[in-house]
Design a protein around this motif. Sequence first.
Motif, mmCIF file in Angstrom:
data_model
loop_
_atom_site.group_PDB
_atom_site.id
_atom_site.type_symbol
_atom_site.label_atom_id
_atom_site.label_comp_id
_atom_site.label_asym_id
_atom_site.label_seq_id
_atom_site.Cartn_x
_atom_site.Cartn_y
_atom_site.Cartn_z
ATOM 1 N N HIS A 107 -45.336 61.861 103.839
ATOM 2 C CA HIS A 107 -45.837 61.311 102.572
ATOM 3 C C HIS A 107 -44.958 61.587 101.369
ATOM 4 C CE1 HIS A 107 -49.639 60.529 104.656
ATOM 5 N NE2 HIS A 107 -49.491 61.725 105.180
ATOM 6 N N ARG A 108 -44.142 62.628 101.455
ATOM 7 C CA ARG A 108 -43.451 63.118 100.280
ATOM 8 C C ARG A 108 -42.556 62.068 99.608
ATOM 9 N NH1 ARG A 108 -41.798 67.674 97.976
ATOM 10 N NH2 ARG A 108 -40.000 67.380 96.692
ATOM 11 N N ASP A 109 -41.748 61.401 100.386
ATOM 12 C CA ASP A 109 -40.761 60.495 99.792
ATOM 13 C C ASP A 109 -41.439 59.369 99.010
ATOM 14 O OD1 ASP A 109 -38.816 62.075 100.832
ATOM 15 O OD2 ASP A 109 -38.243 60.701 102.457
ATOM 16 N N ALA A 110 -42.473 58.770 99.612
ATOM 17 C CA ALA A 110 -43.160 57.665 98.940
ATOM 18 C C ALA A 110 -43.874 58.179 97.690
ATOM 19 C CB ALA A 110 -44.161 57.008 99.890
ATOM 20 N N PHE A 111 -44.493 59.346 97.786
ATOM 21 C CA PHE A 111 -45.201 59.884 96.616
ATOM 22 C C PHE A 111 -44.231 60.210 95.499
ATOM 23 C CE2 PHE A 111 -46.805 63.566 94.192
ATOM 24 C CZ PHE A 111 -47.811 62.909 93.503
ATOM 25 N N VAL A 112 -43.152 60.887 95.831
ATOM 26 C CA VAL A 112 -42.194 61.288 94.794
ATOM 27 C C VAL A 112 -41.580 60.055 94.131
ATOM 28 C CG1 VAL A 112 -39.989 62.443 94.376
ATOM 29 C CG2 VAL A 112 -41.748 63.572 95.750
ATOM 30 N N ALA A 113 -41.297 59.010 94.914
ATOM 31 C CA ALA A 113 -40.745 57.785 94.332
ATOM 32 C C ALA A 113 -41.739 57.165 93.359
ATOM 33 C CB ALA A 113 -40.395 56.796 95.444
ATOM 34 N N ARG A 114 -43.008 57.069 93.774
ATOM 35 C CA ARG A 114 -44.021 56.448 92.918
ATOM 36 C C ARG A 114 -44.266 57.299 91.671
ATOM 37 N NH1 ARG A 114 -49.447 57.154 92.513
ATOM 38 N NH2 ARG A 114 -49.692 58.273 94.481
ATOM 39 N N ILE A 115 -44.398 58.600 91.852
ATOM 40 C CA ILE A 115 -44.792 59.447 90.735
ATOM 41 C C ILE A 115 -43.614 59.672 89.776
ATOM 42 C CG2 ILE A 115 -44.380 61.874 91.432
ATOM 43 C CD1 ILE A 115 -47.734 60.378 90.240
ATOM 44 N N SER A 116 -42.400 59.626 90.295
ATOM 45 C CA SER A 116 -41.242 59.761 89.412
ATOM 46 C C SER A 116 -41.145 58.559 88.478
ATOM 47 C CB SER A 116 -39.961 59.904 90.231
ATOM 48 O OG SER A 116 -40.025 61.073 91.025
ATOM 49 N N GLU A 117 -41.460 57.371 89.011
ATOM 50 C CA GLU A 117 -41.497 56.163 88.174
ATOM 51 C C GLU A 117 -42.571 56.318 87.095
ATOM 52 O OE1 GLU A 117 -42.751 52.494 86.569
ATOM 53 O OE2 GLU A 117 -43.997 53.568 88.010
ATOM 54 N N PHE A 118 -43.710 56.871 87.494
ATOM 55 C CA PHE A 118 -44.805 57.109 86.540
ATOM 56 C C PHE A 118 -44.381 58.101 85.454
ATOM 57 C CE2 PHE A 118 -48.280 59.996 85.376
ATOM 58 C CZ PHE A 118 -49.150 59.112 84.755
ATOM 59 N N VAL A 119 -43.748 59.198 85.880
ATOM 60 C CA VAL A 119 -43.339 60.221 84.913
ATOM 61 C C VAL A 119 -42.323 59.636 83.929
ATOM 62 C CG1 VAL A 119 -42.052 62.402 84.681
ATOM 63 C CG2 VAL A 119 -43.860 62.194 86.413
ATOM 64 N N GLN A 120 -41.425 58.807 84.433
ATOM 65 C CA GLN A 120 -40.446 58.170 83.539
ATOM 66 C C GLN A 120 -41.119 57.263 82.529
ATOM 67 O OE1 GLN A 120 -37.189 56.183 85.566
ATOM 68 N NE2 GLN A 120 -35.939 57.928 84.935
ATOM 69 N N ARG A 121 -42.154 56.544 82.987
ATOM 70 C CA ARG A 121 -42.839 55.595 82.108
ATOM 71 C C ARG A 121 -43.689 56.315 81.067
ATOM 72 N NH1 ARG A 121 -47.720 53.226 82.587
ATOM 73 N NH2 ARG A 121 -48.037 53.875 84.739
ATOM 74 N N VAL A 122 -44.436 57.321 81.519
ATOM 75 C CA VAL A 122 -45.400 57.988 80.635
ATOM 76 C C VAL A 122 -44.739 59.111 79.837
ATOM 77 C CG1 VAL A 122 -47.524 59.342 80.603
ATOM 78 C CG2 VAL A 122 -47.343 57.345 82.069
ATOM 79 N N GLY A 123 -43.735 59.750 80.439
ATOM 80 C CA GLY A 123 -42.935 60.696 79.675
ATOM 81 C C GLY A 123 -43.376 62.141 79.776
ATOM 82 N N SER A 124 -44.480 62.390 80.408
ATOM 83 C CA SER A 124 -44.860 63.797 80.556
ATOM 84 C C SER A 124 -45.774 63.951 81.751
ATOM 85 C CB SER A 124 -45.546 64.339 79.314
ATOM 86 O OG SER A 124 -46.754 63.667 79.076
#
Length: 191
Positions: free
Chosen positions: A174-191
Amino acid sequence: MTVREILHVGNLLLRQRSREVTPAELATPIVQELIDDLIDTMRAANGAGIAAPQVGELLRIATIEVRDNPRYPYKPRIPLTVVVNPIIQPLDDEVVDVNEGCLSVPNLRGNVLRHVNVRVRWLDREGTPHDEVRRGLTAGTFQHECDHLDGVLFLDRVHDTRTLTTWEQFERFHRDAFVARISEFVQRVGS
Ligand code: NI
């Protein structure tokens, strides 16, 4: 400076509502030592946060901190924050699906929905009031720790039990898919 034993799921103390701390009580050595112990215990366990009931003290106190954390390398940094009597209010309906774990739930992770934008009011360890907005994964961390003060574990919020996974299987499947999705989220939201 003491690393305390962390209670695990099944312990009834984790299911109680913790009580508010009075300003006079907050200033006492026993409560200040509890706060020091929470910080030491959180850091020793590489947790992003810990709440007083997790060490068996039913007081509305939690500590939060994210530095370089091997448990959560994708999490934005959070400076050490001691929250006493926190109150959380969602600012809107936006939620994010986050894979969470908990020091009181050894070797299990699962997906929960967390509010992305929250207003948090709390007292710091000196009794100074704070009223701030937290966003993104940081908002989720605040919600997770505040849940503990009401006897709620992330397990209660897992919306699909098929997302439950051990750390080993998380890494494997699960890690790779989660990290890819959540990294995009963190970039968008900023924190
Ligand atoms: Ni937890």
